[in-house]
Write a protein that holds these residues in place. Structure first.
Motif, PDB file in Angstrom:
ATOM      1  N   GLY A 139       0.834  -1.198   0.000  1.00  0.00           N
ATOM      2  CA  GLY A 139       0.000   0.000   0.000  1.00  0.00           C
ATOM      3  C   GLY A 139       0.858   1.232   0.000  1.00  0.00           C
ATOM      4  O   GLY A 139       2.063   1.179   0.252  1.00  0.00           O
ATOM      5  N   ILE A 140       0.280   2.361  -0.304  1.00  0.00           N
ATOM      6  CA  ILE A 140       1.033   3.599  -0.410  1.00  0.00           C
ATOM      7  C   ILE A 140       1.210   4.230   0.967  1.00  0.00           C
ATOM      8  O   ILE A 140       0.264   4.357   1.727  1.00  0.00           O
ATOM      9  CB  ILE A 140       0.329   4.571  -1.360  1.00  0.00           C
ATOM     10  N   ALA A 141       2.423   4.598   1.273  1.00  0.00           N
ATOM     11  CA  ALA A 141       2.713   5.262   2.534  1.00  0.00           C
ATOM     12  C   ALA A 141       2.531   6.763   2.377  1.00  0.00           C
ATOM     13  O   ALA A 141       2.480   7.291   1.273  1.00  0.00           O
ATOM     14  CB  ALA A 141       4.151   4.948   2.961  1.00  0.00           C
ATOM     15  N   THR A 142       2.423   7.451   3.487  1.00  0.00           N
ATOM     16  CA  THR A 142       2.274   8.904   3.459  1.00  0.00           C
ATOM     17  C   THR A 142       3.560   9.553   3.930  1.00  0.00           C
ATOM     18  O   THR A 142       4.400   8.909   4.558  1.00  0.00           O
ATOM     19  CB  THR A 142       1.114   9.352   4.358  1.00  0.00           C
ATOM     20  N   GLY A 143       3.693  10.817   3.619  1.00  0.00           N
ATOM     21  CA  GLY A 143       4.871  11.545   4.064  1.00  0.00           C
ATOM     22  C   GLY A 143       6.044  11.338   3.129  1.00  0.00           C
ATOM     23  O   GLY A 143       5.893  11.197   1.926  1.00  0.00           O
ATOM     24  N   THR A 144       7.244  11.292   3.686  1.00  0.00           N
ATOM     25  CA  THR A 144       8.451  11.133   2.888  1.00  0.00           C
ATOM     26  C   THR A 144       8.964   9.706   3.001  1.00  0.00           C
ATOM     27  O   THR A 144       8.593   8.953   3.897  1.00  0.00           O
ATOM     28  CB  THR A 144       9.543  12.104   3.372  1.00  0.00           C
ATOM     29  N   ARG A 145       9.841   9.352   2.067  1.00  0.00           N
ATOM     30  CA  ARG A 145      10.368   7.993   2.051  1.00  0.00           C
ATOM     31  C   ARG A 145      11.195   7.728   3.294  1.00  0.00           C
ATOM     32  O   ARG A 145      12.071   8.497   3.659  1.00  0.00           O
ATOM     33  CB  ARG A 145      11.210   7.789   0.781  1.00  0.00           C
ATOM     34  N   GLY A 146      10.943   6.600   3.935  1.00  0.00           N
ATOM     35  CA  GLY A 146      11.681   6.211   5.125  1.00  0.00           C
ATOM     36  C   GLY A 146      12.651   5.094   4.834  1.00  0.00           C
ATOM     37  O   GLY A 146      12.887   4.718   3.689  1.00  0.00           O
ATOM     38  N   SER A 147      13.182   4.495   5.891  1.00  0.00           N
ATOM     39  CA  SER A 147      14.208   3.474   5.715  1.00  0.00           C
ATOM     40  C   SER A 147      13.665   2.195   5.110  1.00  0.00           C
ATOM     41  O   SER A 147      14.410   1.405   4.557  1.00  0.00           O
ATOM     42  CB  SER A 147      14.863   3.171   7.070  1.00  0.00           C
ATOM     43  N   ASN A 148      12.363   1.962   5.206  1.00  0.00           N
ATOM     44  CA  ASN A 148      11.781   0.740   4.666  1.00  0.00           C
ATOM     45  C   ASN A 148      10.874   0.996   3.466  1.00  0.00           C
ATOM     46  O   ASN A 148      10.107   0.132   3.065  1.00  0.00           O
ATOM     47  CB  ASN A 148      10.973   0.022   5.756  1.00  0.00           C
ATOM     48  N   ASP A 149      10.965   2.184   2.912  1.00  0.00           N
ATOM     49  CA  ASP A 149      10.128   2.516   1.770  1.00  0.00           C
ATOM     50  C   ASP A 149      10.977   2.597   0.504  1.00  0.00           C
ATOM     51  O   ASP A 149      12.188   2.631   0.558  1.00  0.00           O
ATOM     52  CB  ASP A 149       9.426   3.859   1.995  1.00  0.00           C
ATOM     53  N   GLY A 150      10.295   2.645  -0.616  1.00  0.00           N
ATOM     54  CA  GLY A 150      11.001   2.879  -1.867  1.00  0.00           C
ATOM     55  C   GLY A 150      10.768   1.828  -2.923  1.00  0.00           C
ATOM     56  O   GLY A 150      10.770   2.139  -4.104  1.00  0.00           O
ATOM     57  N   VAL A 151      10.608   0.556  -2.545  1.00  0.00           N
ATOM     58  CA  VAL A 151      10.364  -0.493  -3.528  1.00  0.00           C
ATOM     59  C   VAL A 151       8.880  -0.550  -3.825  1.00  0.00           C
ATOM     60  O   VAL A 151       8.070  -0.842  -2.955  1.00  0.00           O
ATOM     61  CB  VAL A 151      10.869  -1.859  -3.024  1.00  0.00           C
ATOM     62  N   VAL A 152       8.506  -0.257  -5.042  1.00  0.00           N
ATOM     63  CA  VAL A 152       7.097  -0.180  -5.406  1.00  0.00           C
ATOM     64  C   VAL A 152       6.515  -1.584  -5.533  1.00  0.00           C
ATOM     65  O   VAL A 152       7.162  -2.503  -6.037  1.00  0.00           O
ATOM     66  CB  VAL A 152       6.917   0.618  -6.710  1.00  0.00           C
ATOM     67  N   SER A 153       5.305  -1.766  -5.038  1.00  0.00           N
ATOM     68  CA  SER A 153       4.613  -3.050  -5.126  1.00  0.00           C
ATOM     69  C   SER A 153       3.414  -2.919  -6.037  1.00  0.00           C
ATOM     70  O   SER A 153       3.021  -1.813  -6.436  1.00  0.00           O
ATOM     71  CB  SER A 153       4.159  -3.490  -3.728  1.00  0.00           C
TER      72      SER A 153
END
Length: 301
Positions: A139-153
């Motif tokens: 699912g889409i996260a809110t805010g800015t990219r964090g340490s566990n974000d970035g790989v699109v599903s």
């Protein structure tokens, strides 16, 4: 090398300060008139009206100076008859590449001043309603990219299509960077989430291993995945799948008819002429980006 610039609709503009109008249909609410119609004999009342919004961008001048000595034009180049004509052709492609980079770049409008060039606004600045950060749980996260974000599903992809559709848009294309293209091609691969080897269909007769996704047939229509080397990429610290990468980037969900290039001066060649023992000229064009409805687009970063 320039998929957006090559296929985007071309329109004219009449001023360096280019303007166009956008409008919205009235919101459908829960009032009786919206859902069940009007009462017989009802009196007249003024509905709330909304005026069209005026959107603008400024044109940017794209120049390329050329100069070639007569000696360079006279020698045998073993590939083309006239090196000056070749340089004109090459410069045209270079200007297209620069424009492609500007379309997807983080640029804001600047009207320019004495000694300062005008700058057109890019898609990153235009798309403000449907934006999101790729998350880790489908699912889409809110805010800015964090340490566990970035790989699109595939969940991120579908969520954005759902968001754009709800806002009235119907995108047909998604422009992605090379690294994100690999992530999209990993959609639906068994073992992708667990890091196991990926399974792919093999066309035995053709002796081909199919490992790419160029079209995604979604609930919201067939979406073309366009690989564009000029879509920005960025670094994140997420652990990616074997066929993806640990670096991500931008994804631009676009509707072709909505996003256009408005040309004040199409790219053309001007021959300055002889300058001593050389010949000089330049290529120049002037255009801006026209986004008819930014809500019809989307962006995952």
């Amino acid at each position: 090398d320039t998929p957006f610039v090559s296929q985007a609709p071309k329109v004219g503009c009449r001023h360096i300060y280019h303007q166009w109008l956008t409008d919205n249909l009235a919101a459908i609410g829960t009032a009786p008139n919206d859902l069940t119609g009007a009462i017989e004999g009802a009196d007249w009342s003024l509905d709330t009206m909304s005026a069209p919004a005026r959107v603008w961008d400024v044109t940017t001048i794209r120049p390329k100076d050329l100069g070639l000595s007569e000696s360079q034009r006279s020698v045998d180049t073993a590939g083309f008859a006239d090196q000056y004509a070749y340089e004109v052709q090459k410069a045209t492609k270079e200007l297209a590449v620069k424009l492609e980079r500007c379309v997807f770049g983080a640029l804001s409008s600047a009207t320019g001043a004495s000694g300062v060039a005008r700058v057109m606004k890019g898609l990153q600045a235009f798309i403000v309603t449907n934006t999101a950060v790729a998350g880790t749980n489908g699912g889409i996260a809110t805010g800015t990219r964090g340490s566990n974000d970035g790989v699109v599903s595939v969940g991120d992809f579908n969520d954005m299509l759902n968001t754009i559709y709800s806002a009235g848009g119907n995108p047909e294309q998604v422009y992605v960077s090379p690294k994100v293209k690999r992530q999209v091609s990993a959609f639906g691969v068994p073992g992708a989430s667990s890091g196991q080897p990926h399974a792919r269909n093999i066309a035995a007769v053709d002796k081909k291993l199919v490992g790419a996704i160029d079209f995604y047939d979604s609930d919201f229509g067939l979406i073309q995945v366009v690989l564009d080397r000029w879509v920005p990429e960025s670094t994140n610290t997420s652990t990616a799948t074997a066929s993806a990468t640990n670096q991500g980037g931008e994804m631009f969900f676009l509707s072709r008819a909505i996003n256009r290039l408005a040309w004040l001066r199409p790219v053309h060649h001007e021959l300055i002429g002889k300058r001593g023992d050389s010949v000089a000229g330049f290529l120049v064009g002037e255009c801006t980006l026209e986004v008819l409805s930014e809500k019809a687009n989307g962006r995952i970063l």
